[in-house]
Design a protein around this motif. Structure first.
Motif, PDB file in Angstrom:
ATOM      1  N   THR A 145       0.763  -1.146   0.084  1.00 52.34           N
ATOM      2  CA  THR A 145       0.050  -0.058  -0.004  1.00 52.34           C
ATOM      3  C   THR A 145       0.969   1.245  -0.052  1.00 52.34           C
ATOM      4  O   THR A 145       1.672   1.478   0.716  1.00 52.34           O
ATOM      5  CB  THR A 145      -0.855  -0.070   1.302  1.00 52.34           C
ATOM      6  OG1 THR A 145      -1.801  -1.028   1.208  1.00 52.34           O
ATOM      7  CG2 THR A 145      -1.663   1.211   1.312  1.00 52.34           C
ATOM      8  N   ARG A 146       0.354   2.127  -0.878  1.00 54.89           N
ATOM      9  CA  ARG A 146       1.052   3.529  -0.757  1.00 54.89           C
ATOM     10  C   ARG A 146       0.005   4.341   0.276  1.00 54.89           C
ATOM     11  O   ARG A 146      -1.108   4.459  -0.044  1.00 54.89           O
ATOM     12  CB  ARG A 146       1.066   4.273  -2.078  1.00 54.89           C
ATOM     13  CG  ARG A 146       1.715   5.598  -2.075  1.00 54.89           C
ATOM     14  CD  ARG A 146       2.919   5.663  -2.015  1.00 54.89           C
ATOM     15  NE  ARG A 146       3.532   6.824  -2.360  1.00 54.89           N
ATOM     16  CZ  ARG A 146       4.798   7.209  -2.306  1.00 54.89           C
ATOM     17  NH1 ARG A 146       5.585   6.363  -1.823  1.00 54.89           N
ATOM     18  NH2 ARG A 146       5.065   8.588  -2.621  1.00 54.89           N
ATOM     19  N   LEU A 147       0.604   4.972   1.342  1.00 52.99           N
ATOM     20  CA  LEU A 147      -0.115   5.570   2.074  1.00 52.99           C
ATOM     21  C   LEU A 147      -0.017   7.192   2.022  1.00 52.99           C
ATOM     22  O   LEU A 147       1.365   7.239   2.379  1.00 52.99           O
ATOM     23  CB  LEU A 147       0.144   5.062   3.593  1.00 52.99           C
ATOM     24  CG  LEU A 147      -0.508   5.810   4.694  1.00 52.99           C
ATOM     25  CD1 LEU A 147      -2.081   5.703   4.584  1.00 52.99           C
ATOM     26  CD2 LEU A 147      -0.125   5.457   6.020  1.00 52.99           C
ATOM     27  N   THR A 148      -0.840   7.805   1.781  1.00 53.27           N
ATOM     28  CA  THR A 148      -0.661   9.220   1.454  1.00 53.27           C
ATOM     29  C   THR A 148      -1.288   9.950   2.620  1.00 53.27           C
ATOM     30  O   THR A 148      -2.734   9.974   2.460  1.00 53.27           O
ATOM     31  CB  THR A 148      -1.078   9.788   0.247  1.00 53.27           C
ATOM     32  OG1 THR A 148      -0.122   8.970  -0.706  1.00 53.27           O
ATOM     33  CG2 THR A 148      -0.694  11.288   0.342  1.00 53.27           C
ATOM     34  N   LEU A 149      -0.662  10.621   3.666  1.00 52.91           N
ATOM     35  CA  LEU A 149      -1.582  11.479   4.557  1.00 52.91           C
ATOM     36  C   LEU A 149      -1.561  12.988   4.093  1.00 52.91           C
ATOM     37  O   LEU A 149      -0.395  13.460   3.973  1.00 52.91           O
ATOM     38  CB  LEU A 149      -0.992  11.367   5.997  1.00 52.91           C
ATOM     39  CG  LEU A 149      -1.341  12.291   7.050  1.00 52.91           C
ATOM     40  CD1 LEU A 149      -3.011  12.417   7.378  1.00 52.91           C
ATOM     41  CD2 LEU A 149      -0.504  12.126   8.156  1.00 52.91           C
TER      42      LEU A 149
END
Length: 175
Positions: free
Chosen positions: A112-116
């Motif tokens: 998963t690419r997690l972008t906050l």
């Protein structure tokens, strides 16, 4: 993992962008777990309690009101929260006091690419927030790996390299 051996991992990709009269810290990192597993860590109270800077009054996987309680040692600071969007397992957006947190999860070949996107009032807060999220998400990564270290919150973060991270993110965000 022995908590005292915990060290911060590699730096995340960060940018700071204007958002009207506020600022967004955009903080991105890759996790080697599928979006469903990452979603559970972002929404379930028992999992959040093991890595996030706050405790939550309820599961964040559905829209509606909640309370996030920031923890610093023995002190707790409650903040009203509204989950605005919860699109399992790709998008979670909620307020945290005056801030807005938007978590975007994108499936990759490796997980998963997690972008906050953390919207805040002042741009000079971005390096501090980046350092805090860095530590929290490193702890979340260990939790997802089945190797929990326990939450690192508040003043305790200084014992785990928060100041060095803050300074390094300040450099990255100013360049």
């Amino acid at each position: 993992m022995d908590r005292h051996r915990f060290r911060p991992g590699p730096f995340a990709e960060v940018t700071r962008v204007p958002a009207g009269d506020r600022w967004d810290l955009v903080f991105a990192r890759d996790l080697r777990h599928p979006p469903e597993k990452v979603w559970a860590a972002l929404t379930e109270p028992d999992q959040l309690a093991q890595w996030a800077p706050f405790l939550t009054s309820r599961d964040l996987g559905t829209p509606g009101d909640a309370t996030l309680s920031t923890v610093d040692g023995d002190q707790r600071f409650d903040a009203p929260t509204t989950v605005r969007r919860a699109e399992r397992p790709t998008l979670l957006e909620y307020t945290w006091g005056d801030d807005l947190l938007r978590w975007e999860l994108t499936r990759t070949d490796a997980g998963t690419r997690l972008t906050l996107r953390h919207r805040m009032g002042k741009p000079d807060l971005a390096p501090m927030m980046a350092a805090g999220w860095h530590l929290c998400l490193d702890v979340a990564g260990h939790l997802l790996d089945g190797d929990p270290v326990g939450p690192i919150r508040g003043a305790e973060a200084r014992d785990f390299g928060w100041e060095r991270l803050r300074d390094a993110y300040a450099e990255r965000l100013d360049s």
